[in-house]
Write a protein that holds these residues in place. Structure first.
Motif, mmCIF file in Angstrom:
data_model
loop_
_atom_site.group_PDB
_atom_site.id
_atom_site.type_symbol
_atom_site.label_atom_id
_atom_site.label_comp_id
_atom_site.label_asym_id
_atom_site.label_seq_id
_atom_site.Cartn_x
_atom_site.Cartn_y
_atom_site.Cartn_z
ATOM 1 N N MET A 44 77.983 40.230 12.538
ATOM 2 C CA MET A 44 78.477 41.568 12.853
ATOM 3 C C MET A 44 79.997 41.605 12.827
ATOM 4 O O MET A 44 80.602 42.551 12.286
ATOM 5 C CB MET A 44 77.958 42.002 14.236
ATOM 6 C CG MET A 44 78.308 43.435 14.618
ATOM 7 S SD MET A 44 77.639 43.866 16.248
ATOM 8 C CE MET A 44 75.883 43.571 15.984
ATOM 9 N N GLN A 45 80.618 40.586 13.380
ATOM 10 C CA GLN A 45 82.083 40.539 13.405
ATOM 11 C C GLN A 45 82.659 40.418 11.999
ATOM 12 O O GLN A 45 83.633 41.095 11.647
ATOM 13 C CB GLN A 45 82.544 39.362 14.258
ATOM 14 C CG GLN A 45 84.050 39.285 14.416
ATOM 15 C CD GLN A 45 84.479 38.076 15.239
ATOM 16 O OE1 GLN A 45 83.742 37.102 15.369
ATOM 17 N NE2 GLN A 45 85.674 38.135 15.802
ATOM 18 N N LEU A 46 82.076 39.565 11.163
ATOM 19 C CA LEU A 46 82.593 39.368 9.816
ATOM 20 C C LEU A 46 82.401 40.614 8.948
ATOM 21 O O LEU A 46 83.261 40.938 8.125
ATOM 22 C CB LEU A 46 81.924 38.155 9.167
ATOM 23 C CG LEU A 46 82.218 36.799 9.828
ATOM 24 C CD1 LEU A 46 81.506 35.684 9.085
ATOM 25 C CD2 LEU A 46 83.719 36.535 9.890
ATOM 26 N N ARG A 47 81.294 41.286 9.138
ATOM 27 C CA ARG A 47 81.092 42.540 8.393
ATOM 28 C C ARG A 47 82.154 43.558 8.772
ATOM 29 O O ARG A 47 82.726 44.235 7.905
ATOM 30 C CB ARG A 47 79.702 43.110 8.695
ATOM 31 C CG ARG A 47 78.529 42.293 8.183
ATOM 32 C CD ARG A 47 77.218 43.009 8.466
ATOM 33 N NE ARG A 47 76.069 42.123 8.282
ATOM 34 C CZ ARG A 47 75.266 41.725 9.256
ATOM 35 N NH1 ARG A 47 75.482 42.134 10.511
ATOM 36 N NH2 ARG A 47 74.249 40.931 8.996
ATOM 37 N N ARG A 48 82.420 43.645 10.059
ATOM 38 C CA ARG A 48 83.387 44.627 10.548
ATOM 39 C C ARG A 48 84.808 44.283 10.116
ATOM 40 O O ARG A 48 85.564 45.162 9.691
ATOM 41 C CB ARG A 48 83.301 44.717 12.076
ATOM 42 C CG ARG A 48 84.228 45.777 12.695
ATOM 43 C CD ARG A 48 84.061 45.856 14.192
ATOM 44 N NE ARG A 48 84.482 44.638 14.868
ATOM 45 C CZ ARG A 48 83.665 43.770 15.447
ATOM 46 N NH1 ARG A 48 82.354 43.981 15.435
ATOM 47 N NH2 ARG A 48 84.130 42.690 16.051
ATOM 48 N N GLU A 49 85.193 43.022 10.205
ATOM 49 C CA GLU A 49 86.578 42.630 9.931
ATOM 50 C C GLU A 49 86.898 42.533 8.446
ATOM 51 O O GLU A 49 88.032 42.802 8.028
ATOM 52 C CB GLU A 49 86.864 41.284 10.601
ATOM 53 C CG GLU A 49 86.875 41.351 12.125
ATOM 54 C CD GLU A 49 87.176 40.001 12.750
ATOM 55 O OE1 GLU A 49 87.275 38.999 11.988
ATOM 56 O OE2 GLU A 49 87.308 39.931 13.986
ATOM 57 N N HIS A 50 85.904 42.137 7.627
ATOM 58 C CA HIS A 50 86.212 41.844 6.226
ATOM 59 C C HIS A 50 85.413 42.689 5.230
ATOM 60 O O HIS A 50 85.667 42.593 4.021
ATOM 61 C CB HIS A 50 85.982 40.356 5.940
ATOM 62 C CG HIS A 50 86.796 39.445 6.801
ATOM 63 N ND1 HIS A 50 88.173 39.335 6.689
ATOM 64 C CD2 HIS A 50 86.438 38.616 7.825
ATOM 65 C CE1 HIS A 50 88.620 38.462 7.580
ATOM 66 N NE2 HIS A 50 87.594 38.007 8.279
#
Length: 262
Positions: A44-50
């Motif tokens: 979830m974090q990687l989708r949001r950040e990148h």
């Protein structure tokens, strides 16, 4: 051109850092580890950040059915995997004469059999597409007499060298990344079982991940990560075995054999 990487042991430590650096390069990801909840949070974090696509595949690589599921994902031509990172691993705490033989079996299945099995699944498609990269996380323990852990890692180094020699001319590059001590959960779990070590003994996980990705991109078959371990590796070529054995056995149960995060 878009790329997709599958990273095992991606829920913590070096595997998570490699996944984060790949995401920063806009590489889509398939994250593999046993703990689905942690993988979901990272995804979830990687989708949001990148803005990358991230799949989550919960699997225990010591389980034959789970390993086959991961291999099947590598063989999916509808969503091909261009980069395979074999990072999953753990250490057996007890010395060899007292260790549980089932734990030893699992150790070798995760550390040496799983990279072979997954590489075997990935390479045919990579050859068909004319490109591919495999990063096998080994260890500096592969170059010293450090028990069953070092033996498993030595097989990973040998496999990586042979596969790179065979397939590099066809566009498929295979690299063994050999880190030393890393400040990750792997060591935190060992807690009081490890001797006190200076912070200078630990390499920076971000630097090691960056060096590994750079090495596989450049087609290097083996890379010892972090300058301090590159400087010490030549000693393994010139010191007598009895000296290396004594160094490796120093401390509590040869701690160099447990440096990588799962």
């Amino acid at each position: 051109m878009s790329f997709t990487a599958l990273v095992t042991g991606a829920s913590a430590g070096l595997g998570e850092e490699i996944a984060r650096q790949l995401a920063a390069l806009r590489v889509d990801l398939v994250l593999v580890a046993r703990t689905e909840r942690r993988l979901d949070a990272i995804a979830m974090q990687l989708r949001r950040e990148h803005g990358v696509t991230v799949e989550v595949l919960a699997a225990d690589l010591a389980d034959a059915d789970d390993l086959d599921r991961v291999a099947a994902r590598l063989q999916t031509e509808e969503a091909p995997v261009d980069i395979l990172v074999n990072n999953a691993g753990f250490g057996v705490l007890d010395p060899f004469e007292r260790s549980d033989v089932e734990a030893e079996r699992r150790l070798h299945e995760v550390l040496s059999w799983a990279p072979l099995r997954l590489s075997h699944a990935a390479i045919p498609g990579m050859l068909t597409r004319g490109r591919g990269w495999i990063l096998n996380v080994a260890s500096v323990a592969a170059f010293t007499p450090t028990g069953s852990y070092g033996a498993a890692k030595a097989s990973v180094v040998s496999l990586s060298r042979s596969l790179n020699a065979r397939y590099a001319s066809s566009g498929v590059h295979v690299t063994a990344l050999c880190p030393g001590l890393l400040q990750t959960e792997f060591h935190e779990r060992m807690g009081p079982h490890l001797p006190a070590l200076s912070p200078l003994a630990f390499a920076d996980t971000r630097r090691v991940a960056r060096e590994g990705l750079r090495a596989v991109y450049r087609g290097k078959p083996v890379v010892s990560a972090d300058w301090r371990y590159r400087l010490s590796r030549p000693l393994t070529w010139i010191l007598p075995d009895r000296v290396l054995e004594r160094i490796s056995a120093a401390g509590d149960h040869a701690p160099i054999a447990r440096e990588k995060s799962a």
